[in-house]
Scaffold this motif. Structure first.
Motif: not given
Length: 203
Positions: A90-92, A136-155
């Motif tokens: 939900i963070g993004a 599309a050329e995209a940038i992936v966002v999150d509110d907080v990153t710790t180990g990066g798992g949420s961002v990697i899942k989105a990517i």
């Protein structure tokens, strides 16, 4: 001068989104410190235990704070020639939506999407919702990153379902607990407004 050189870097060379000399850096820092940083015993999304928590929804759903965040993200996206932003629910979601709206208002259209944590089992059964074009050329966002798992899942979701080209990610606060390194393994550079070490966490 290239994008990486124009962005402020910490002593370890990690890129951030606002120069410390920018008054908005202090304004946003103080807002997060007051409204979003809390102390107790927590279990993070990564499964790790922590004595503090950056509850960033109090920041990303504030018009005052988001006006600063959106301006900086739009400037970065313009320099990177990226027109799409998204991330894991939900963070993004509030960040991507606000940046898209701000981009339209400024005459710089931005498409926005979010990636579900699990594919829907009814309806269209989509993993990704929103406005995103294939390739599309995209940038992936999150509110907080710790180990990066949420961002990697989105990517991974955006790459698989829409063949998105993703070289950059960003977070409001990076807790400096492995996200930069994990994303680098995915060929992705992580930008952040703040590091965990920018705040007094020994309270």
């Amino acid at each position: 001068m290239n994008v990486m050189a124009r962005a402020h870097s910490t002593t370890d060379g990690a890129p951030v989104l606002l120069e410390r000399s920018d008054p908005n850096w202090r304004k946003l820092h103080d807002f997060i410190d007051k409204e979003s940083l809390i102390f107790d015993d927590f279990i993070l999304a990564s499964g790790r235990q922590s004595k503090y928590l950056f509850r960033l929804s109090q920041t990303t759903m504030s018009g005052e704070a988001m006006s600063i965040i959106c301006d900086a993200i739009l400037d970065l996206m313009k320099r990177l020639h990226i027109g799409t932003i998204g991330g894991l629910e939900i963070g993004a979601v509030p960040i991507a939506a606000a940046v898209s709206l701000a981009g339209f208002a400024k005459g710089t259209p931005v498409d926005a999407f979010y990636v579900r944590k699990a594919r829907k089992e009814h309806g269209a059964r989509q993993l990704i919702e929103g406005h995103v074009k294939a390739g599309a050329e995209a940038i992936v966002v999150d509110d907080v990153t710790t180990g990066g798992g949420s961002v990697i899942k989105a990517i991974q979701g955006a790459r698989k379902d829409f063949d998105c080209k993703i070289r950059y990610a960003l977070s409001i606060v990076d807790r400096e607990q492995g996200a930069t390194e994990a994303l680098a393994e995915q060929g992705v550079t992580l930008f952040s407004f703040f590091k965990g070490s920018d705040f007094n966490l020994d309270r």
